[in-house]
Each structure stands twice: as structure tokens, then as C-alpha cells.
Design a protein around this motif. Structure first.
Motif, PDB file in Angstrom:
ATOM      1  N   MET A  75       0.828  -1.204   0.000  1.00  0.00           N
ATOM      2  CA  MET A  75       0.000   0.000   0.000  1.00  0.00           C
ATOM      3  C   MET A  75       0.862   1.254   0.000  1.00  0.00           C
ATOM      4  O   MET A  75       0.549   2.237  -0.690  1.00  0.00           O
ATOM      5  N   PHE A  76       1.952   1.229   0.758  1.00  0.00           N
ATOM      6  CA  PHE A  76       2.819   2.406   0.819  1.00  0.00           C
ATOM      7  C   PHE A  76       3.477   2.683  -0.526  1.00  0.00           C
ATOM      8  O   PHE A  76       3.504   3.830  -0.987  1.00  0.00           O
ATOM      9  N   PHE A  77       3.999   1.654  -1.179  1.00  0.00           N
ATOM     10  CA  PHE A  77       4.695   1.871  -2.453  1.00  0.00           C
ATOM     11  C   PHE A  77       3.723   2.284  -3.562  1.00  0.00           C
ATOM     12  O   PHE A  77       4.142   2.896  -4.549  1.00  0.00           O
ATOM     13  N   ASP A  78       2.434   1.976  -3.397  1.00  0.00           N
ATOM     14  CA  ASP A  78       1.435   2.464  -4.346  1.00  0.00           C
ATOM     15  C   ASP A  78       1.080   3.929  -4.100  1.00  0.00           C
ATOM     16  O   ASP A  78       0.679   4.638  -5.020  1.00  0.00           O
ATOM     17  N   HIS A  79       1.207   4.383  -2.849  1.00  0.00           N
ATOM     18  CA  HIS A  79       0.856   5.773  -2.488  1.00  0.00           C
ATOM     19  C   HIS A  79       1.925   6.327  -1.556  1.00  0.00           C
ATOM     20  O   HIS A  79       1.656   6.627  -0.382  1.00  0.00           O
ATOM     21  N   PRO A  80       3.152   6.517  -2.034  1.00  0.00           N
ATOM     22  CA  PRO A  80       4.259   6.841  -1.130  1.00  0.00           C
ATOM     23  C   PRO A  80       4.266   8.272  -0.603  1.00  0.00           C
ATOM     24  O   PRO A  80       4.783   8.510   0.493  1.00  0.00           O
ATOM     25  N   ILE A  81       3.738   9.234  -1.337  1.00  0.00           N
ATOM     26  CA  ILE A  81       3.896  10.636  -0.955  1.00  0.00           C
ATOM     27  C   ILE A  81       2.847  11.079   0.066  1.00  0.00           C
ATOM     28  O   ILE A  81       3.181  11.589   1.141  1.00  0.00           O
ATOM     29  N   PHE A  82       1.560  10.880  -0.247  1.00  0.00           N
ATOM     30  CA  PHE A  82       0.487  11.356   0.630  1.00  0.00           C
ATOM     31  C   PHE A  82      -0.336  10.223   1.244  1.00  0.00           C
ATOM     32  O   PHE A  82      -1.248  10.485   2.024  1.00  0.00           O
ATOM     33  N   GLY A  83      -0.042   8.969   0.908  1.00  0.00           N
ATOM     34  CA  GLY A  83      -0.742   7.849   1.507  1.00  0.00           C
ATOM     35  C   GLY A  83      -2.151   7.667   0.976  1.00  0.00           C
ATOM     36  O   GLY A  83      -2.577   8.331   0.026  1.00  0.00           O
TER      37      GLY A  83
END
Length: 207
Positions: A75-83
Motif C-alpha cells: 500500500m505504501f509503495f502504491d501511495h508513497p507521498i500522501f498515503g
């Protein structure tokens, strides 16, 4: 198990860096002896697979949390900047990621137990950086206070050590238990942080 680890951290801090005018071994010998006696009478419980009784050999929960870590990283690597958004770990996990990571049969656990991973997933690097900066600032101010805080009967080096140890135990606990379940623990951490900030303003900033 996180409680046992917190106890170990506190004991090590008291044995190594706590300042007293007499032998620390004499000071801690009695409480340590009581703990050893208690453990000897409860060794079967402590070594059991029943976590709710205090056992340390429960393995299913470990597998659950390892799966949560793997899912969180996806999940983090899919949305690394703002989550994925604050408070959205469970909805996002159920919607897109449940089938990507194998969970033990019958597991319905979708609450993040590692606080820092949870922040990375929900708030990304941006939000987590703010939280880490707050913690870094508190410990930096605590370190500066060692030089400036006067040694009195109450204040001084040992008082700062107690504050630091309490905060370290809290942060360690957050690696294993979701802190939103235990709001009192959060209040203790930030109360200690407020005390550090107040002392820093009085003794360091004003110097």
C-alpha cells in the motif's frame, strides 16, 4: 510481549545510566528477585501459547502481523507521498489489497499494529515526516537539557532519564500495538513531551 520488552528497556536504563550514590545492584536486587520468583512459579503460563495469559509462544498472531507488514508495504509503495488518507487503512485494505497478501486461514485482522507503518500507509512520507520531526525535536531538546537543567532533589539528570525511558518504551510499544487502542498511553507520551518543552524554554531558551 511488548510489555516484557518495555520492562527490559527500563531495567537496562536503570542499571546502566541511572545515577545514584550507592550500588545500583543493591537498589534493584530485591525487585529483580521478586520478578524471578514470580517467573519461576509461572513458567508454564509464560511459555504457553496463550497470549492473553501472558504466554510468549503464540505464533498465529506473529503470522498475522507479518502479513500486515507485507500488505502495508504494498500500500505504501502504491501511495508513497500522501498515503491512502487518514483513517483509511481498513477500507483501502478491504477494497484493493486483501487478496494480494495471503493471510492465515480465518484471519479477519485488518488493523495496523505497527504505528509507523500505519502512518506511512495513511499519510505517506509527507505526514510521517511531520510526526518523526516532532519526536526528533523532543529528544533533541531533552538532550540539550542534560547540560542546562540544575541538579535538585526532583529535577536533574535522573528526571530526564525517566522522561526519556517512558517515551522510548511508548515508541517501542507502538511497533507492536496500535496506539489508538490505548489513548491513555498517548497522553502520557505527549505530557512528557510537554514537560520537556516547558523545561527547555525555561532553562535553555532563556539561557
Amino acid at each position: 510481549r511488548s510489555v516484557y520488552l518495555g520492562f527490559a528497556i527500563t531495567l537496562i536504563a536503570l542499571l546502566t545510566v541511572y545515577r545514584v550514590s550507592f550500588s545500583k545492584l543493591k537498589l534493584l536486587a530485591f525487585p529483580v528477585a521478586i520478578c524471578l520468583v514470580f517467573m519461576s512459579f509461572n513458567i508454564q503460563v509464560l511459555m504457553s501459547a496463550d497470549r492473553r495469559q501472558g504466554g510468549v509462544l503464540q505464533t498465529k498472531e506473529v503470522a498475522d502481523r507479518l502479513s500486515l507488514i507485507n500488505m502495508s508495504l504494498l500500500m505504501f509503495f502504491d501511495h508513497p507521498i500522501f498515503g491512502v488518507g487518514e483513517g483509511q487503512f481498513f477500507p483501502a485494505a478491504m477494497e484493493k489489497y486483501r487478496g494480494k497478501v495471503p493471510f492465515p486461514e480465518g484471519s479477519t485482522v485488518f488493523t495496523q499494529h505497527n504505528h509507523f507503518l500505519g502512518l506511512l500507509v495513511e499519510l505517506g512520507i509527507t505526514g510521517t515526516a511531520v510526526y518523526v520531526a516532532i519526536i526528533f525535536t523532543l529528544f533533541k531538546r531533552l538532550y540539550r537539557l542534560v547540560e542546562f537543567l540544575p541538579e535538585t532533589r526532583f529535577l536533574g539528570y535522573n528526571f530526564l532519564l525517566i522522561l526519556a525511558t517512558g517515551m522510548i518504551v511508548y515508541l517501542n510499544n507502538n511497533l507492536f500495538v496500535e496506539p489508538s487502542y490505548f489513548l491513555f498511553g498517548n497522553s502520557v507520551f505527549f505530557t512528557f513531551g510537554g514537560m520537556i518543552d516547558g523545561l527547555h524554554r525555561k532553562y535553555v531558551t532563556a539561557a
